[in-house]
Structures are given as C-alpha cells and as structure tokens.
Scaffold this motif. Structure first.
Motif, mmCIF file in Angstrom:
data_model
loop_
_atom_site.group_PDB
_atom_site.id
_atom_site.type_symbol
_atom_site.label_atom_id
_atom_site.label_comp_id
_atom_site.label_asym_id
_atom_site.label_seq_id
_atom_site.Cartn_x
_atom_site.Cartn_y
_atom_site.Cartn_z
ATOM 1 N N GLY A 274 -2.106 6.892 -15.691
ATOM 2 C CA GLY A 274 -0.902 7.049 -15.934
ATOM 3 C C GLY A 274 -0.188 6.427 -14.941
ATOM 4 O O GLY A 274 -0.464 5.400 -14.110
ATOM 5 N N SER A 275 1.288 6.699 -14.962
ATOM 6 C CA SER A 275 2.269 6.080 -13.805
ATOM 7 C C SER A 275 1.987 6.919 -12.664
ATOM 8 O O SER A 275 1.762 7.949 -12.581
ATOM 9 C CB SER A 275 3.572 6.079 -14.563
ATOM 10 N N ALA A 276 2.578 6.015 -11.615
ATOM 11 C CA ALA A 276 2.482 6.506 -10.165
ATOM 12 C C ALA A 276 3.687 7.548 -10.096
ATOM 13 O O ALA A 276 4.844 7.172 -10.485
ATOM 14 C CB ALA A 276 2.432 5.474 -9.337
ATOM 15 N N TYR A 277 3.521 8.447 -8.788
ATOM 16 C CA TYR A 277 4.726 9.097 -8.455
ATOM 17 C C TYR A 277 4.601 9.327 -6.913
ATOM 18 O O TYR A 277 3.428 9.228 -6.561
ATOM 19 C CB TYR A 277 4.633 10.559 -9.432
ATOM 20 N N SER A 278 5.575 9.810 -6.452
ATOM 21 C CA SER A 278 5.670 10.000 -5.079
ATOM 22 C C SER A 278 5.277 11.229 -4.554
ATOM 23 O O SER A 278 5.617 12.365 -5.537
ATOM 24 C CB SER A 278 6.926 9.503 -4.363
ATOM 25 N N VAL A 279 4.818 11.722 -3.630
ATOM 26 C CA VAL A 279 4.504 13.107 -3.072
ATOM 27 C C VAL A 279 5.050 13.313 -1.605
ATOM 28 O O VAL A 279 4.878 12.446 -0.704
ATOM 29 C CB VAL A 279 2.843 13.263 -2.844
ATOM 30 N N ASP A 280 5.482 14.278 -1.304
ATOM 31 C CA ASP A 280 5.951 15.006 -0.204
ATOM 32 C C ASP A 280 5.071 15.439 0.652
ATOM 33 O O ASP A 280 4.581 15.030 1.659
ATOM 34 C CB ASP A 280 7.246 15.915 -0.207
ATOM 35 N N TYR A 281 4.190 16.798 -0.022
ATOM 36 C CA TYR A 281 3.204 17.118 0.683
ATOM 37 C C TYR A 281 2.168 17.826 -0.170
ATOM 38 O O TYR A 281 2.684 18.281 -1.272
ATOM 39 C CB TYR A 281 3.706 18.132 1.794
ATOM 40 N N VAL A 282 0.896 18.085 0.174
ATOM 41 C CA VAL A 282 -0.119 18.751 -0.597
ATOM 42 C C VAL A 282 -0.522 19.924 -0.115
ATOM 43 O O VAL A 282 -1.123 19.826 1.188
ATOM 44 C CB VAL A 282 -1.155 17.558 -1.014
ATOM 45 N N HIS A 283 -0.384 21.012 -0.606
ATOM 46 C CA HIS A 283 -0.842 22.291 -0.037
ATOM 47 C C HIS A 283 -2.078 22.625 -0.812
ATOM 48 O O HIS A 283 -2.199 22.630 -2.042
ATOM 49 C CB HIS A 283 0.141 23.461 -0.209
ATOM 50 N N GLY A 284 -3.258 22.626 -0.248
ATOM 51 C CA GLY A 284 -4.435 23.172 -0.866
ATOM 52 C C GLY A 284 -5.246 21.908 -0.924
ATOM 53 O O GLY A 284 -4.729 20.796 -0.645
ATOM 54 N N THR A 285 -6.522 21.862 -1.570
ATOM 55 C CA THR A 285 -7.424 20.845 -1.712
ATOM 56 C C THR A 285 -7.913 20.871 -3.339
ATOM 57 O O THR A 285 -7.991 21.886 -3.893
ATOM 58 C CB THR A 285 -8.396 20.879 -0.687
ATOM 59 N N GLY A 286 -8.461 19.872 -3.595
ATOM 60 C CA GLY A 286 -8.868 19.606 -4.782
ATOM 61 C C GLY A 286 -8.196 20.236 -6.008
ATOM 62 O O GLY A 286 -6.879 19.819 -6.272
ATOM 63 N N LYS A 287 -8.769 20.989 -7.030
ATOM 64 C CA LYS A 287 -8.363 21.222 -8.223
ATOM 65 C C LYS A 287 -7.415 22.591 -7.893
ATOM 66 O O LYS A 287 -6.410 22.785 -8.841
ATOM 67 C CB LYS A 287 -9.213 21.959 -9.246
ATOM 68 N N ASP A 288 -7.224 22.998 -6.795
ATOM 69 C CA ASP A 288 -6.289 24.233 -6.096
ATOM 70 C C ASP A 288 -5.149 23.561 -5.605
ATOM 71 O O ASP A 288 -4.373 24.260 -5.359
ATOM 72 C CB ASP A 288 -7.158 25.101 -5.350
#
Length: 318
Positions: A274-288
């Motif tokens: 699908g379309s792209a979106y921006s991310v500030d920060y990701v907490h956790g890894t993988g599916k979690d």
C-alpha cells in the motif's frame, strides 16, 4: 472658564507601530494558508494583539497640544462696505452630510483597489488549499507475490516499479520481513529505503544473496519486481552516515526520525503493498511493535515534538 483658541480642533493620535504589527500578523495568516495551520494561528494571534492595541490608542486620542498663539488681529477696514454686486460671489456653505463627486470617486477607487489586492493575495493560496483536498491517491497498490516468497524472520530486498508506464523513474525499494501471525493474521515489517535525512537510498548492513529469489518482467523483458534475501544487522545511509536498527529506528547520524514504512494488505494469499507513511519511533520488535505513525512527510521534516512546530513544511502525498 473661557475656551482657549484652537480647542475646537480635533486631537490626532501620535504615531505608533501597532499598524505595522497588525500588517505583519495578516501577512503571517496569508503565508500560513500555504505553509500550515499553526502559522495561521500565530499570525491571527499577532493581528488580534496589535489590532487591539491600535484600536485602544485610537479610542484614547492624543493628549491636548497647546496651540500656537493666534496671529495679531487684522486691521479693521474703515469706511462704507462696497456694494455686493461689485465683489466676487461667495461659495455656498455645504449642507450637513453633503458628499461631492470627487469624494465618492476616491472612496470607490480606494475600496476597489483594496478588494483587488486582497483577491490577488488570498485567492491563489486558498485555491491551492481547496484543490489539494480533491487530489486522489497517487500510489497504486503493488502485488508483491505469494506469502511463501517471504520467509519468517528474514528480510527480503524488494525492488518494484510503482508505475510501469513511467518506467525506471518510478522504481522503488523496500525491505520486507515476515513476522509470523498476529491474531491469526500475517504480520509484516515493510521499511522504505528512503533516508529521512535528505532522501538518499539506505543500504542494509549485512550480507546480501548474490542471486535473487524471484524476478518478474513484463512482455518486453523489463524488470518489474525482484526479491533478494538479506541478513542485515541494521541499515545505514552511505551519504551522511545515518544509522537505523532492524525496526527502522534511528540509532546514529543526522536523520530526524525513523525510516518510513509501507502499509500492506493480504488478498488471496498474496502480499499487496500500500501507500507509505512516516514514523516517529517504534517501540518493540516484529509483530509486537507499536508504531507512532504519521502521514508521509518530506525528508528532513520532523513529525512530532517542538521541532515540528518550529519548522512547518507541507506534507507530500504518495
């Protein structure tokens, strides 16, 4: 108490800077219509504050200034007055509220010119703002193939042509990892290779298979899709040293946020990008992982925090 000579003259307010501040506020509002709504709010606040101070000074009026001393009285003529028919005809006094053609013309010209300037300044940004709301989604979903092409826990370098009619200019690269099932649904991490610093192509920090797993071409033999396995310990930008972990979080260098991501869907056992979106920060890894996502922004633009309000830049669509 006898009135002093000149007391019947109106007292004009002294010069002030409030009109200048009011004009600056209006300019900020007009610029904000193009840049961002926070700029409109700041310009409106400035205009309101300086407008209030300006009106307050006008309502107070200026302190009375001692008029200059009256000139000495002119000599009173002696002798009989000349006959009325020998002197020039005196102009009649204007009636209360009477308006002259010249005054009407100047008033209409001033209002018309002001309306023309206001239209020239406001119509283009308002038109662009309204037109942008009717723009359709430019990104077309991409069929990346069956889920079996993406092994669990391993990244796959996926290069694809977003618009076959545009050719190589629309080629994009994404790093895709299958994370297993989340609530009985396949979970994927799909990272864009566009560096959020200045847009350079981010590279995987790890060995890349020499032979691609799958290549899709069109009837003319042009490559539309290629999948290549990779084992990265992270990702790095070769231009200015930006570094990211396997979730796309910035770990070093000048980038202002995490790597952008792509949305996705599953249809008939196939992965649809699908379309792209921006991310500030990701907490956790993988599916979690818990992702703080925002609409797609330009490289170098903050998506959160005080820097976002200090540097408002228009969003882009993808």
């Amino acid at each position: 108490m006898e009135p002093r000579p000149g007391d019947d003259r109106p007292n004009l307010p002294p010069p002030t800077v409030w009109p200048v501040g009011f004009a600056i506020g209006l300019a900020c509002v007009l610029v904000g219509l193009i840049v961002s709504w926070p700029a409109v709010a700041v310009g409106g606040a400035i205009a309101l504050i300086f407008g209030f101070l300006w009106v307050r000074d006008l309502s107070r009026g200026a302190p009375h200034v001692e008029p200059p001393p009256p000139p000495p009285p002119a000599a009173v003529p002696t002798g009989p007055a000349p006959p009325a028919h020998l002197g020039p005809a005196g102009a009649p006094l204007p009636e209360p509220g009477e308006r002259f053609p010249r005054s009407k013309f100047l008033e209409a010209s001033t209002l018309g010119l002001g309306a023309l300037i206001a239209g020239i300044v406001t119509v283009p940004p308002v038109g662009l703002m309204v037109a942008s709301s009717f723009e359709g989604q430019k990104f077309h979903p991409i069929d990346l193939g069956p889920l079996s092409d993406f092994p669990s826990g391993q990244f796959v370098i996926t290069t694809f042509v977003e618009d076959p009619a545009a050719g190589e200019v629309s080629r994009r690269t994404a790093y895709i990892r299958y994370n297993g099932l989340l609530k009985s649904q396949p979970s994927f991490t799909i990272l864009s290779n566009r560096c959020p610093h200045l847009g350079c192509p981010v590279q995987p920090n790890g060995p890349v298979d020499a032979k691609p797993e799958r290549v899709v071409t069109d009837k003319a033999g042009a490559e539309l899709l290629k999948l290549t396995k990779v084992k990265p310990a992270g990702f790095g930008c070769p231009c200015h040293g930006g570094q990211y972990d396997t979730e796309g979080n910035r770990t070093a260098g000048p980038p202002v946020r995490a790597l952008d991501r792509y949305s996705y869907s599953i249809k008939n056992g196939r992965l649809i990008l699908g379309s792209a979106y921006s991310v500030d920060y990701v907490h956790g890894t993988g599916k979690d992982a818990r992702i703080k996502k925002y609409p797609l922004h330009n490289p170098g633009q903050h998506v959160a925090g005080p820097e976002f309000w200090l540097f408002p830049i228009p969003e882009i669509r993808a």
